[in-house]
Structures are given as structure tokens and as C-alpha cells.
Design a protein around this motif. Structure first.
Motif, mmCIF file in Angstrom:
data_model
loop_
_atom_site.group_PDB
_atom_site.id
_atom_site.type_symbol
_atom_site.label_atom_id
_atom_site.label_comp_id
_atom_site.label_asym_id
_atom_site.label_seq_id
_atom_site.Cartn_x
_atom_site.Cartn_y
_atom_site.Cartn_z
ATOM 1 N N MET A 81 1.065 -1.238 -0.061
ATOM 2 C CA MET A 81 -0.083 -0.007 0.097
ATOM 3 C C MET A 81 0.748 1.081 -0.121
ATOM 4 N N GLU A 82 0.673 2.240 -0.806
ATOM 5 C CA GLU A 82 1.344 3.436 -0.872
ATOM 6 C C GLU A 82 1.206 4.096 0.539
ATOM 7 N N ALA A 83 2.490 4.458 0.921
ATOM 8 C CA ALA A 83 2.733 5.305 2.188
ATOM 9 C C ALA A 83 2.085 6.658 2.052
ATOM 10 N N GLU A 84 1.102 7.290 2.939
ATOM 11 C CA GLU A 84 0.488 8.218 3.150
ATOM 12 C C GLU A 84 1.304 9.644 2.844
ATOM 13 N N GLN A 85 2.583 9.455 3.242
ATOM 14 C CA GLN A 85 3.336 10.662 3.141
ATOM 15 C C GLN A 85 3.816 10.656 1.605
ATOM 16 N N PHE A 86 3.996 9.460 0.926
ATOM 17 C CA PHE A 86 4.283 9.598 -0.438
ATOM 18 C C PHE A 86 3.238 10.026 -1.221
ATOM 19 N N LYS A 87 1.885 9.755 -0.798
ATOM 20 C CA LYS A 87 0.760 9.951 -1.748
ATOM 21 C C LYS A 87 0.720 11.452 -1.674
ATOM 22 N N LEU A 88 1.027 12.148 -0.241
ATOM 23 C CA LEU A 88 0.924 13.591 -0.089
ATOM 24 C C LEU A 88 1.797 14.424 -1.190
ATOM 25 N N ILE A 89 2.895 13.819 -0.994
ATOM 26 C CA ILE A 89 4.217 14.549 -1.900
ATOM 27 C C ILE A 89 3.692 14.459 -3.479
ATOM 28 N N ASP A 90 3.129 13.291 -3.776
ATOM 29 C CA ASP A 90 2.983 13.089 -5.225
ATOM 30 C C ASP A 90 1.589 13.734 -5.559
ATOM 31 N N THR A 91 0.677 14.272 -4.848
ATOM 32 C CA THR A 91 -0.248 14.944 -4.922
ATOM 33 C C THR A 91 0.108 16.528 -4.854
ATOM 34 N N ALA A 92 1.131 16.954 -4.043
ATOM 35 C CA ALA A 92 1.741 18.251 -3.943
ATOM 36 C C ALA A 92 2.609 18.477 -5.378
ATOM 37 N N ILE A 93 3.084 17.580 -5.703
ATOM 38 C CA ILE A 93 4.057 17.691 -7.106
ATOM 39 C C ILE A 93 3.058 17.752 -7.941
ATOM 40 N N GLY A 94 2.122 16.780 -8.357
ATOM 41 C CA GLY A 94 1.006 17.276 -9.373
ATOM 42 C C GLY A 94 0.429 18.471 -9.396
ATOM 43 N N MET A 95 0.203 19.194 -8.246
ATOM 44 C CA MET A 95 -0.595 20.477 -8.401
ATOM 45 C C MET A 95 0.407 21.519 -8.775
ATOM 46 N N ILE A 96 1.823 21.467 -8.065
ATOM 47 C CA ILE A 96 2.742 22.344 -8.714
ATOM 48 C C ILE A 96 3.009 22.348 -10.108
ATOM 49 N N PHE A 97 2.958 21.250 -10.555
ATOM 50 C CA PHE A 97 3.091 20.815 -12.190
ATOM 51 C C PHE A 97 1.877 21.536 -13.059
ATOM 52 N N VAL A 98 0.765 21.400 -12.377
ATOM 53 C CA VAL A 98 -0.426 22.059 -12.727
ATOM 54 C C VAL A 98 -0.327 23.643 -12.800
ATOM 55 N N TYR A 99 0.004 24.237 -11.929
ATOM 56 C CA TYR A 99 0.256 25.351 -11.732
ATOM 57 C C TYR A 99 1.370 25.949 -12.833
ATOM 58 N N LEU A 100 2.373 25.057 -12.867
ATOM 59 C CA LEU A 100 3.379 25.489 -13.926
ATOM 60 C C LEU A 100 3.050 25.572 -15.182
ATOM 61 N N ILE A 101 2.210 24.500 -15.482
ATOM 62 C CA ILE A 101 1.463 24.500 -16.990
ATOM 63 C C ILE A 101 0.549 25.823 -17.133
ATOM 64 N N VAL A 102 -0.268 26.129 -16.179
ATOM 65 C CA VAL A 102 -1.034 27.095 -16.323
ATOM 66 C C VAL A 102 -0.316 28.445 -16.595
ATOM 67 N N ALA A 103 0.593 28.726 -15.533
ATOM 68 C CA ALA A 103 1.580 29.937 -15.725
ATOM 69 C C ALA A 103 2.306 30.012 -17.139
ATOM 70 N N VAL A 104 2.817 28.790 -17.699
ATOM 71 C CA VAL A 104 3.384 28.918 -19.008
ATOM 72 C C VAL A 104 2.280 29.156 -20.204
ATOM 73 N N ALA A 105 1.291 28.688 -19.962
ATOM 74 C CA ALA A 105 0.048 29.161 -21.110
ATOM 75 C C ALA A 105 -0.334 30.549 -20.638
ATOM 76 N N VAL A 106 -0.205 31.241 -19.628
ATOM 77 C CA VAL A 106 -0.559 32.652 -19.503
ATOM 78 C C VAL A 106 0.481 33.332 -19.931
ATOM 79 N N THR A 107 1.615 33.064 -19.708
ATOM 80 C CA THR A 107 2.890 33.752 -20.250
ATOM 81 C C THR A 107 2.702 33.861 -21.414
ATOM 82 N N ALA A 108 2.811 32.708 -22.139
ATOM 83 C CA ALA A 108 2.659 32.711 -23.642
ATOM 84 C C ALA A 108 1.455 33.490 -24.499
#
Length: 361
Positions: A1-28
């Protein structure tokens, strides 16, 4: 079973990546708007008029196109007593024909950087200083083609004292005099005079740069809101999906890690165009860059679905309203800029590897 801490880190990384993508789109998107409306050129003319202490000209008949009106609305300077009208495609028309600003812009050294009647979005300070000396020398010698330009550069201080524009004369005279006072040869005095004018231009135009950044920040927020609401990029809904869907979370965490390990991720694929000579190509390129960035969100719960507007009337309003908190979070995050999120992603993704290693032991 996936560790809760690992799950939290992956979710946070995914959200950071989403914000990065949106910021790149806005900049363009912002670059797309700036290129279409030639905002940097419009801003440069306003900055030069203010630097020279000159009153803008009334725009010629037939030049106030929709693009010009939009550019004037976006780049309008509330802190400037007499803002210059935006004339997209013929930006120099905002300066009176007999003004020092217009003469410098029309000098072959400067005008040669532009396309047709356009003004380059940036003028090198040394080039500006050289063009100004040429213009002043022509004026002093009644535009005689036989006037020796070497004499003009040999005694820049004397030439400055002949400027009819009192505001410029009063500002430049002490600057050039101080710079030349420390020079011990004719060549050194000539260089010091030109360098002093270049430095004056550079420092003066920094104010125009501040105006531009302030107005572009407002454009960035407005465009971020349009993209986020138009594509329904709801941070709350996306975070819930990443948290509850292990496969989706793993996929986006891996994509984020790959982006963080790519030092060229933020480098634009659009060729540099400092003189604005390839404005149309740049517009097309930035449009494609914006669409490409948004497409990276495929697989996430973004976009509008039937449940968001089913039922009509109050049900639609309620469906839209529940996205507002998530929209606000996404817009606020995107406004921080792509470099911020890329730097954060590079700092956080190593935690995923180390945590994954420890969980596998």
C-alpha cells in the motif's frame, strides 16, 4: 500500500506541475497580446516623450484602429500627465513631427531597426546616443549633408548646449559636462559624452519599463482569469482527483519529475525578435505555445461538463459558484509566474525519489 506521506508528496508535486503549466500558458498568452498590439513599441514611444519632456501629438485620421484602441487601453499610463495615443503599426505618429523624439525615431540608425512605419520595441542606449548626436549635429548645421559628424562627437558637450528643447538641454548639460570633466584627451571626452547620454537614456527608460511591468501584471491577472474560467481549471477539483486516483497521481508526478529534470523546460520555442521584425511569426508561435501548454492538462478533471450546467437557472449558478474557490486559487498561483513554480518543482521532486526509496526498503 502506498505510504500516506508519499501520496501527499505526489499530490503536491502534481498540483505544482498544474500551476506551472497554467503559468506557462498565461505567459505565452501575454506575449501573444503584447506582440499583436505592439505594446513594447507603444510603451517605448511614451517613455521617450516623457524623457524628452514633449507633448504627444494627436493621432492622424484613420490610425485609431481597434488594435490601437486596445493597446491604448492596456498600456495607458495613469501616472503620466499627458499619455501618448497608441498608434499600432505607426507608433512614431504619437510624437509631433518636429519633436526631438520624432527626429531620433526617424533617424536611419533607429528607423532601420523597424519595419515600415513601426518603432522597434527596444533601442540600445549606445545606438540612441549616437542617433541623438547625429540629429543634433544636423539641426545645428541646418541638416547639411556636408556637416562633419566627427566634429559633433569631438565636442558633445558643446553640441548639447545648442539643443532647442530646454528640458533635454537642462537635463543633459550637467550630465555630459560632469562625464567629460574626468576625461584627459579628445577621444576620451567624445566617448564620455556619448556614454553619458546613453546612461541618461537607460536610466530614464527604466521608468517606462516599470510602467510596462505594472500594466502587464494587470494583463497577466486578467488573462489568467479568462484561461482558468474558460477551461474550468479548478484547483480543488484537481487536487481531489489527484488524491483519490492513484494512477492519475502517479502519471502526473512522473511528468512533473521529467519536467523538473529538463533545464530547458521554460525556454521558449519561439525565436527571439528584439526588433519586432517577425511580429506575425511571433504571434503564431505564442498562440501554438499557449495551446500546447493547455494540452498538457489532458487527463485531469478540467473543462466544462454536463453536471456543471445541468438543471438550468439556479442549478447552473450553483454549479458555477462551487468552482469559484478553485478558480481563485489557480489564478493566484498562475500570477506567481512559471519561474517560481519551476524552481519549486525542482526543489520538491527529489523528495519523491528519496521517499520512494525509503518506502521500498
Amino acid at each position: 500500500m502506498e505510504a500516506e506521506q508519499f501520496k501527499l508528496i505526489d499530490t503536491a508535486i502534481g498540483m505544482i506541475f498544474v500551476y506551472l503549466i497554467v503559468a506557462v500558458a498565461v505567459t505565452a498568452g501575454v506575449e501573444l497580446i503584447a506582440s499583436m498590439l505592439r505594446l513594447r513599441s507603444v510603451n517605448l514611444v511614451q517613455g521617450m516623450l516623457t524623457m524628452m519632456g514633449e507633448t504627444p501629438a494627436a493621432p492622424p485620421d484613420g490610425t485609431r484602429s481597434l488594435r490601437s484602441r486596445l493597446a491604448g487601453w492596456i498600456i495607458g499610463h495613469s501616472k503620466v500627465p499627458s499619455a501618448a495615443p497608441a498608434v499600432v503599426g505607426n507608433e512614431a505618429a504619437a510624437a509631433p513631427a518636429d519633436s526631438l523624439t520624432s527626429q531620433v525615431l526617424m533617424d536611419p540608425l533607429i528607423n532601420g531597426l523597424a519595419v515600415g512605419q513601426r518603432v522597434a520595441p527596444r533601442i540600445d542606449p549606445k545606438l540612441f546616443a549616437t542617433a541623438l548626436v547625429k540629429v543634433l549635429n544636423d539641426a545645428k548645421n541646418n541638416k547639411s549633408p556636408c556637416a562633419d559628424i566627427n566634429d559633433a562627437f569631438a565636442d558633445v558637450g558643446k553640441l548639447v548646449s545648442t539643443i532647442e528643447n530646454q528640458a533635454v538641454r537642462d537635463r543633459l548639460t550637467p550630465i555630459v559636462a560632469q562625464a567629460q570633466a574626468a576625461a584627459d584627451s579628445a577621444a576620451a571626452k567624445a566617448k564620455a559624452g556619448v556614454d553619458a547620454i546613453a546612461q541618461w537614456y537607460d536610466q530614464s527608460m527604466s521608468q517606462a519599463s516599470d510602467w510596462y511591468k505594472a500594466r502587464i501584471q494587470a494583463v497577466t491577472l486578467a488573462l489568467a482569469a479568462v484561461i482558468v474560467m474558460g477551461c474550468n481549471i479548478d484547483s480543488v477539483r484537481i487536487a481531489e482527483a489527484l488524491w483519490n486516483d492513484g494512477a492519475l497521481r502517479q502519471t502526473f508526478a512522473q511528468q512533473a519529475a521529467a519536467a523538473a529534470n529538463n533545464p530547458d523546460y521554460l525556454k521558449t520555442t519561439c525565436p527571439p525578435d528584439p526588433d519586432g521584425a517577425k511580429a506575425l511569426d511571433n504571434v503564431d508561435c505564442q498562440g501554438k505555445a499557449m495551446r500546447t501548454a493547455i494540452q498538457q492538462l489532458n487527463g485531469l478533471p478540467v473543462g466544462w461538463r454536463g453536471a456543471d450546467y445541468a438543471g438550468g437557472g439556479g442549478a447552473v449558478a450553483a454549479g458555477v459558484a462551487r468552482h469559484v474557490p478553485g478558480w481563485l486559487l489557480t489564478v493566484a498561483a498562475a500570477s506567481l509566474g512559471a519561474p517560481f513554480w519551476f524552481g519549486l518543482l525542482q526543489r520538491v521532486t527529489p523528495l519523491r525519489k528519496s521517499d520512494s526509496d525509503s518506502s521500498g526498503k
